[in-house]
Write a protein that holds these residues in place. Structure first.
Motif, short mmCIF file in Angstrom:
data_model
loop_
_atom_site.label_atom_id
_atom_site.label_comp_id
_atom_site.label_asym_id
_atom_site.label_seq_id
_atom_site.Cartn_x
_atom_site.Cartn_y
_atom_site.Cartn_z
N GLU A 366 57.67 49.36 35.53
CA GLU A 366 58.19 49.12 36.87
C GLU A 366 57.08 48.81 37.88
N ILE A 367 55.93 49.46 37.73
CA ILE A 367 54.82 49.24 38.66
C ILE A 367 54.32 47.82 38.57
N GLU A 368 54.08 47.38 37.36
CA GLU A 368 53.56 46.03 37.15
C GLU A 368 54.57 44.98 37.61
N ALA A 369 55.85 45.23 37.34
CA ALA A 369 56.89 44.27 37.73
C ALA A 369 56.99 44.16 39.25
N ALA A 370 56.86 45.29 39.94
CA ALA A 370 56.95 45.28 41.40
C ALA A 370 55.78 44.52 42.01
N ILE A 371 54.59 44.71 41.44
CA ILE A 371 53.41 43.99 41.94
C ILE A 371 53.54 42.50 41.69
N GLU A 372 54.01 42.14 40.50
CA GLU A 372 54.17 40.72 40.17
C GLU A 372 55.17 40.06 41.11
N LYS A 373 56.25 40.74 41.40
CA LYS A 373 57.27 40.22 42.31
C LYS A 373 56.68 39.99 43.70
N TRP A 374 55.93 40.98 44.19
CA TRP A 374 55.35 40.83 45.53
C TRP A 374 54.28 39.75 45.56
N ASN A 375 53.47 39.64 44.53
CA ASN A 375 52.42 38.61 44.52
C ASN A 375 53.02 37.21 44.61
N LYS A 376 54.16 37.00 43.99
CA LYS A 376 54.83 35.70 44.09
C LYS A 376 55.28 35.44 45.52
N GLU A 377 55.82 36.47 46.15
CA GLU A 377 56.24 36.33 47.55
C GLU A 377 55.04 36.10 48.45
N TYR A 378 53.95 36.82 48.19
CA TYR A 378 52.72 36.63 48.98
C TYR A 378 52.25 35.19 48.87
#
Length: 642
Positions: A366-378
């Motif tokens: 879940e941690i890695e998935a949340a970071i990946e999701k935010w990085n795309k938005e960033y």
């Protein structure tokens, strides 16, 4: 007992010269200097004392009383509350101007010593110039307005009172659990009156900032709550930075694999790229931190006050989530019905880690998935360019007119793309500062702190006008070998930028990144999102036909203002111009720089899985008002009640 005859003001300055703090194995002078805006009430008694007694203290000339006090607040904040500046003003409006800065300091738990002049203690020439006469109480003056916004308040009506007053003042200034603004009102006649002070009062005095240890029972209870959780989450507050618990916090998170969100005050305790750093949390937080916070069954707050922006008005966390709060303040540690660990973070975290030996979380990707999701938005936010495919980020009644705004304000840049570019272009060890408007939200979400303690955000009070004064305070703290960048909106710049002149005067290079969207954009978003028409939130001419401020936008050449002050000014309308200006400005070292960045309204970040409770309208209004009220009710239903 040996004594020395001095005026009260002379004794005050001599006392300030000899106050030191000690923490761990470090000892240093506590009062760096004095900012003075002279007037009747401080120019004679205290002014003479500074000329006679100041040896180590640095003396600076302020241009606005609020501005000079904000310099002191930002300086102490960046010095992690282990060194301060004092500020002094005249009797009436000068003193009143500092009330806002005192509130800013106290709201953020930052020590600042305020020394306003006061009316005559003897009352013989009353009413003097700038005196307010309250017929029900002749002892009141403007300085009584400081009482509700200071941690400690006193008035010296006899010169010998200075001794007990200063001991109490410095007790508060050096108390990590309960520090803030301290006001010592100085009646102008008493400033010049003499007393035989004992020499011992002026000996070197070392105030020890001790680390409060955690009790065994508190650690045991906290460990039990965490051990029974599956998906805990840490909240990194300002107390992590003030206690210098950066490594202890990082080690604790890594040992147990616990992700953490950052408050505005805690941001940059750990660099942005750490694999457990989920970024900003709460109303101005990003999706990574907020998504995990919604699912966390245990929240471990370290050095945080849990403001409504951190908790999303208590809506962010599950109703059944348990809380453990590590804080030197007893008051803060009990919030949200938490298990309190009333202790210094640097002392408590290793002890808690030892008690949790063998504990494991249940996170599984879940941690890695949340970071990946935010990085795309960033990446999306950082690359937005104005054009036919641009979609405004704020879903409100005015969003559809964003393209028209572009023509009206002659802007092409989006706020998010400009901010990301500045982040990329400045030095890794440079510092950034902000305070108000939409920029703190964009910065908490998007600013990638590449070095420790490089982010200085005043968001306990969100005080407009703090940014430029604060940048000068940070510059005094970090020295001339590093740069500081103030992120400020056009509205905040117009409200207060007096200490920009002080930076020119002192040959201090501060970089002011002025985001001009011709409006109070943040509040305009709040206004329209609640179903209201725009009212006093855009910088427009009054329209003679409607009688409202809905005429053309007012265009201001802020770069020309900077140049008129003797600083360097750049006008920026494109990404190419922004990149060129920042690179060119790096070679300037002896004066401030202002980047007048014209940005498209409505191009800031939006909220990510958060809610902010505001004064929604219960009856009347428009259909949009009623929809906003229903949304308010839905969120209140799901929010924690205590």
């Amino acid at each position: 007992m040996k004594t020395i005859r001095l005026t009260m003001a002379q004794a005050l300055v001599r006392f300030l010269e000899n106050q030191y703090v000690a923490y761990d194995d470090v000892e240093q002078p506590f009062v760096r200097g004095v900012f003075m805006l002279p007037g009747h009430g401080n120019v004679v008694g205290l002014g003479q004392a500074l000329l006679q007694e100041a040896k180590r203290l640095e003396i600076y000339q302020g241009k606005n009383e609020q501005g000079q006090a904000h310099v002191a607040v930002a300086f102490a904040k960046h010095m992690k509350r282990k060194q301060i500046m004092a500020v002094t003003s005249s009797v009436g409006p000068g003193a009143a101007n500092m009330v806002t800065a005192a509130a800013t300091a106290t709201a953020n738990n930052i020590p600042v010593l305020i020394l306003p002049g006061d009316v005559y203690a003897c009352r013989q020439p009353d009413p003097v110039l700038q005196q307010i006469e309250q017929v029900h109480d002749l002892s009141l003056s403007t300085n009584d307005a400081f009482r509700p916004v200071c941690r400690y308040w006193d008035r010296i009506v006899r010169p010998e009172q200075l001794m007990s007053a200063m001991m109490s003042a410095f007790r508060v200034l050096t108390d990590p659990a309960d520090t803030g603004a301290v006001c010592i009102a100085l009646p102008q006649d008493v400033e010049g009156e003499a007393y035989d002070y004992p020499e011992a009062f002026f000996q070197k005095r070392v105030w020890r900032i001790e680390r409060r240890p955690a009790t065994d029972i508190a650690i045991e209870q906290a460990a039990e709550v965490i051990r029974n959780s599956k998906k805990p989450m840490l909240v990194c507050g300002g107390g992590v930075r003030y206690s210098e618990a950066h490594e202890e916090f990082r080690a604790f998170a890594e040992k147990f694999g616990i992700p953490f969100g950052e408050t505005q005050a805690g941001k940059s305790a750990i660099v942005w790229s750490h694999p457990l750093n989920m970024g900003g949390i709460g109303v101005t937080g990003c999706s990574a931190a907020n998504d995990l916070a919604h699912e966390a069954d245990c929240i471990i707050g370290v050095g945080t006050r849990y403001t409504d922006f951190t908790t999303a008005s208590k809506w962010l966390f599950r109703e059944d989530a348990k809380f453990v709060n590590i804080n030197v303040s007893e008051f803060q540690s009990f919030k949200l019905d938490a298990v309190p660990v009333i202790a210094d973070a640097k002392a408590a975290l290793p002890k808690l880690a030892k008690a949790l030996e063998g504990y494991k979380t249940s996170y599984n990707g879940e941690i890695e998935a949340a970071i990946e999701k935010w990085n795309k938005e960033y990446d999306r936010l950082a690359s937005i360019e104005f054009g036919p495919d641009y979609v405004p980020e704020v879903n409100d009644a005015n969003a559809k007119s964003a393209f028209k705004y572009a023509e009206d304000v002659n802007a092409q840049l989006t706020q998010t793309a400009a901010l990301a570019a500045i982040n990329r272009l400045i030095g890794e060890n440079d510092s950034v500062i902000g305070a108000s408007g939409s920029l703190p939200g964009c910065m908490q979400r998007m600013w990638r702190a590449r070095s420790v303690d490089s982010y200085n955000m005043e968001y306990g009070y969100s005080c407009m006008g703090y940014e430029i004064s604060g940048a000068l305070g940070v510059k005094f703290a970090i020295g001339d070998d590093r740069d500081v960048y103030a992120m400020v909106g056009d509205g905040s710049f117009m409200m207060l930028h007096s200490e920009f002149i002080t930076a020119v005067q002192e040959h201090k290079k501060i970089n002011v990144c002025l985001f001009d969207n011709a409006s109070f954009g943040c509040i305009n978003n709040l206004q329209t999102a609640q179903g209201n028409a725009t009212l006093c939130t855009e910088l427009r001419y009054r329209n003679p036909e409607t009688g409202r401020h809905d005429g053309k936008f007012i265009s201001v050449d802020f770069a020309a203002i900077a140049r008129a002050y003797g600083a360097v000014g750049y006008t920026v309308r494109t990404m190419k111009e922004l990149e060129a200006a920042i690179e060119e400005a790096k070679s300037i070292q002896d004066r401030p720089v202002l980047f007048d960045i014209k940005v498209l309204p409505k191009s800031m970040t939006e909220g990510y899985n958060s809610w902010w409770r505001v004064g929604s309208v219960e009856v009347g209004g428009t259909e949009a008002n009623r929809a906003a009220w229903q949304s308010h009710l839905d969120h209140v239903r799901d929010a924690r009640k205590y």
